[in-house]
Design a protein around this motif. Structure first.
Motif, PDB file in Angstrom:
ATOM      1  N   PRO A 123      17.420  50.830  34.710  1.00  0.00           N
ATOM      2  CA  PRO A 123      18.557  50.391  35.528  1.00  0.00           C
ATOM      3  C   PRO A 123      18.196  49.383  36.620  1.00  0.00           C
ATOM      4  CG  PRO A 123      18.670  52.751  35.160  1.00  0.00           C
ATOM      5  CD  PRO A 123      17.336  52.303  34.631  1.00  0.00           C
ATOM      6  N   ASN A 124      16.984  49.486  37.183  1.00  0.00           N
ATOM      7  CA  ASN A 124      16.617  48.602  38.293  1.00  0.00           C
ATOM      8  C   ASN A 124      16.184  47.214  37.834  1.00  0.00           C
ATOM      9  OD1 ASN A 124      14.213  49.655  37.129  1.00  0.00           O
ATOM     10  ND2 ASN A 124      13.061  49.066  38.941  1.00  0.00           N
ATOM     11  N   ALA A 125      15.967  47.050  36.528  1.00  0.00           N
ATOM     12  CA  ALA A 125      15.401  45.799  36.016  1.00  0.00           C
ATOM     13  C   ALA A 125      16.303  44.596  36.288  1.00  0.00           C
ATOM     14  CB  ALA A 125      15.117  45.919  34.522  1.00  0.00           C
ATOM     15  N   ASN A 126      17.606  44.773  36.119  1.00  0.00           N
ATOM     16  CA  ASN A 126      18.519  43.651  36.318  1.00  0.00           C
ATOM     17  C   ASN A 126      18.523  43.147  37.759  1.00  0.00           C
ATOM     18  OD1 ASN A 126      19.372  43.385  33.674  1.00  0.00           O
ATOM     19  ND2 ASN A 126      21.071  44.815  33.909  1.00  0.00           N
ATOM     20  N   ALA A 127      18.399  44.070  38.700  1.00  0.00           N
ATOM     21  CA  ALA A 127      18.358  43.667  40.112  1.00  0.00           C
ATOM     22  C   ALA A 127      17.105  42.846  40.391  1.00  0.00           C
ATOM     23  CB  ALA A 127      18.390  44.894  41.014  1.00  0.00           C
ATOM     24  N   CYS A 128      16.003  43.257  39.788  1.00  0.00           N
ATOM     25  CA  CYS A 128      14.734  42.554  39.970  1.00  0.00           C
ATOM     26  C   CYS A 128      14.815  41.151  39.363  1.00  0.00           C
ATOM     27  CB  CYS A 128      13.617  43.359  39.305  1.00  0.00           C
ATOM     28  SG  CYS A 128      11.978  42.686  39.622  1.00  0.00           S
ATOM     29  N   VAL A 129      15.362  41.067  38.158  1.00  0.00           N
ATOM     30  CA  VAL A 129      15.521  39.766  37.498  1.00  0.00           C
ATOM     31  C   VAL A 129      16.458  38.880  38.306  1.00  0.00           C
ATOM     32  CG1 VAL A 129      16.493  38.602  35.467  1.00  0.00           C
ATOM     33  CG2 VAL A 129      14.969  40.566  35.170  1.00  0.00           C
ATOM     34  N   GLY A 130      17.520  39.470  38.856  1.00  0.00           N
ATOM     35  CA  GLY A 130      18.470  38.711  39.668  1.00  0.00           C
ATOM     36  C   GLY A 130      17.810  38.106  40.896  1.00  0.00           C
ATOM     37  N   SER A 131      16.961  38.890  41.555  1.00  0.00           N
ATOM     38  CA  SER A 131      16.259  38.413  42.744  1.00  0.00           C
ATOM     39  C   SER A 131      15.295  37.283  42.383  1.00  0.00           C
ATOM     40  CB  SER A 131      15.491  39.572  43.391  1.00  0.00           C
ATOM     41  OG  SER A 131      14.698  39.106  44.463  1.00  0.00           O
ATOM     42  N   MET A 132      14.561  37.454  41.281  1.00  0.00           N
ATOM     43  CA  MET A 132      13.631  36.416  40.827  1.00  0.00           C
ATOM     44  C   MET A 132      14.369  35.136  40.458  1.00  0.00           C
ATOM     45  SD  MET A 132      10.710  38.119  38.435  1.00  0.00           S
ATOM     46  CE  MET A 132       9.473  39.231  39.078  1.00  0.00           C
ATOM     47  N   THR A 133      15.503  35.293  39.786  1.00  0.00           N
ATOM     48  CA  THR A 133      16.301  34.135  39.383  1.00  0.00           C
ATOM     49  C   THR A 133      16.745  33.341  40.602  1.00  0.00           C
ATOM     50  OG1 THR A 133      17.102  35.291  37.403  1.00  0.00           O
ATOM     51  CG2 THR A 133      18.361  33.373  38.133  1.00  0.00           C
ATOM     52  N   ASP A 134      17.174  34.063  41.644  1.00  0.00           N
ATOM     53  CA  ASP A 134      17.605  33.415  42.880  1.00  0.00           C
ATOM     54  C   ASP A 134      16.456  32.644  43.525  1.00  0.00           C
ATOM     55  OD1 ASP A 134      19.536  32.997  45.091  1.00  0.00           O
ATOM     56  OD2 ASP A 134      18.127  34.224  46.219  1.00  0.00           O
ATOM     57  N   HIS A 135      15.278  33.282  43.588  1.00  0.00           N
ATOM     58  CA  HIS A 135      14.093  32.619  44.142  1.00  0.00           C
ATOM     59  C   HIS A 135      13.783  31.337  43.377  1.00  0.00           C
ATOM     60  CE1 HIS A 135      12.467  34.948  47.390  1.00  0.00           C
ATOM     61  NE2 HIS A 135      12.325  36.050  46.679  1.00  0.00           N
ATOM     62  N   LEU A 136      13.737  31.436  42.055  1.00  0.00           N
ATOM     63  CA  LEU A 136      13.363  30.286  41.226  1.00  0.00           C
ATOM     64  C   LEU A 136      14.398  29.166  41.308  1.00  0.00           C
ATOM     65  CD1 LEU A 136      11.931  32.200  38.140  1.00  0.00           C
ATOM     66  CD2 LEU A 136      10.633  30.778  39.739  1.00  0.00           C
ATOM     67  N   THR A 137      15.674  29.541  41.400  1.00  0.00           N
ATOM     68  CA  THR A 137      16.731  28.535  41.543  1.00  0.00           C
ATOM     69  C   THR A 137      16.533  27.747  42.836  1.00  0.00           C
ATOM     70  OG1 THR A 137      18.312  29.895  40.313  1.00  0.00           O
ATOM     71  CG2 THR A 137      19.226  28.180  41.734  1.00  0.00           C
ATOM     72  N   ARG A 138      16.260  28.460  43.921  1.00  0.00           N
ATOM     73  CA  ARG A 138      16.063  27.801  45.218  1.00  0.00           C
ATOM     74  C   ARG A 138      14.785  26.959  45.225  1.00  0.00           C
ATOM     75  NH1 ARG A 138      19.101  29.978  49.540  1.00  0.00           N
ATOM     76  NH2 ARG A 138      20.519  31.620  48.881  1.00  0.00           N
ATOM     77  N   LEU A 139      13.740  27.470  44.582  1.00  0.00           N
ATOM     78  CA  LEU A 139      12.478  26.724  44.512  1.00  0.00           C
ATOM     79  C   LEU A 139      12.647  25.443  43.693  1.00  0.00           C
ATOM     80  CD1 LEU A 139      10.058  29.740  44.012  1.00  0.00           C
ATOM     81  CD2 LEU A 139       9.923  28.080  45.883  1.00  0.00           C
ATOM     82  N   GLN A 140      13.492  25.519  42.685  1.00  0.00           N
ATOM     83  CA  GLN A 140      13.785  24.347  41.872  1.00  0.00           C
ATOM     84  C   GLN A 140      14.586  23.328  42.692  1.00  0.00           C
ATOM     85  OE1 GLN A 140      16.105  25.011  38.183  1.00  0.00           O
ATOM     86  NE2 GLN A 140      14.191  24.594  37.104  1.00  0.00           N
ATOM     87  N   GLU A 141      15.553  23.838  43.446  1.00  0.00           N
ATOM     88  CA  GLU A 141      16.389  22.960  44.276  1.00  0.00           C
ATOM     89  C   GLU A 141      15.581  22.237  45.352  1.00  0.00           C
ATOM     90  OE1 GLU A 141      20.542  25.574  43.884  1.00  0.00           O
ATOM     91  OE2 GLU A 141      19.287  25.740  45.681  1.00  0.00           O
ATOM     92  N   GLU A 142      14.550  22.904  45.864  1.00  0.00           N
ATOM     93  CA  GLU A 142      13.752  22.265  46.919  1.00  0.00           C
ATOM     94  C   GLU A 142      12.610  21.418  46.344  1.00  0.00           C
ATOM     95  OE1 GLU A 142      10.468  25.645  48.241  1.00  0.00           O
ATOM     96  OE2 GLU A 142      12.441  25.707  49.194  1.00  0.00           O
TER      97      GLU A 142
END
Length: 202
Positions: A123-142
């Motif tokens: 159950p916790n896996a999706n939250a972890c993936v969501g957090s990583m996705t957000d990090h990577l999106t922001r890192l890509q934007e910068e």
């Protein structure tokens, strides 16, 4: 004084989780006797079945509690990083290195996958993936991470790699040495996402 039912339920659940966590962490899931740890909590098997369904349901509750504690610790350590990229790296590697801690090693990375299956489906896996996705999106934007990489796909791959890395450490005959090797290899994998600085060949 009459106590609210909600408060009594929460107390019973907490007692069972604490007793089970102690048993699972010291002698392991397979060896832990439901009668023993319910008795140590001053409760019965009936209470366990009522609140968690079965022993596996109780393991899931224990894992959820430990996972929450791990998340708080990881965030505390990673928050000290000087950059978003370093924070991302620190979050991943701290999670992996926690496989050296006896309780986490046994419950989260040995018994958990053996009993509950692939951690990517927990159950916790999706939250972890969501957090990583957000990090990577922001890192890509910068401009830190290479463009063209789908953040969610990369997050799922990294999440799977970190889970496998932690399990390898937990099941190793020499966890300390394995941890050093695994973390070094994992960092190299992450560095493949970094956008190269300076002029690029045409």
């Amino acid at each position: 004084m009459h106590r609210p039912r909600k408060e009594m339920i929460a107390e019973t659940r907490a007692k069972l989780i604490t007793a089970a966590r102690n048993a699972f962490g010291t002698i392991g899931y397979a060896e832990a006797s439901m009668d023993d740890f319910t008795a140590s909590a001053g409760l019965t098997r009936g209470a366990l079945y009522h609140h968690f369904g079965d022993k596996k349901g109780l393991l899931q509750a224990v894992i959820a509690e430990i996972d929450g504690e791990m998340a708080v610790r990881i965030d505390e350590i990673a928050s000290r990083a000087p950059s978003r990229w370093q924070r991302f790296v620190d979050e991943c590697t701290t999670y992996i290195e926690m496989a050296l801690e006896p309780e986490i090693q046994r419950i989260m990375f040995r018994d958990g996958p053996a009993v509950l299956g692939d951690p990517a489906q927990w159950p916790n896996a999706n939250a972890c993936v969501g957090s990583m996705t957000d990090h990577l999106t922001r890192l890509q934007e910068e401009g830190t991470v290479v463009p063209g990489v789908d953040p969610e796909t990369a997050a799922r791959l990294i999440n799977g790699a970190s889970s496998q890395a932690a399990q390898r450490i937990a099941n190793s005959s020499d966890p300390e040495a394995t941890s050093k090797t695994v973390v070094a290899a994992f960092k190299q994998l992450l560095e493949g996402l970094l956008k190269k600085q300076g002029p690029q060949p045409v």
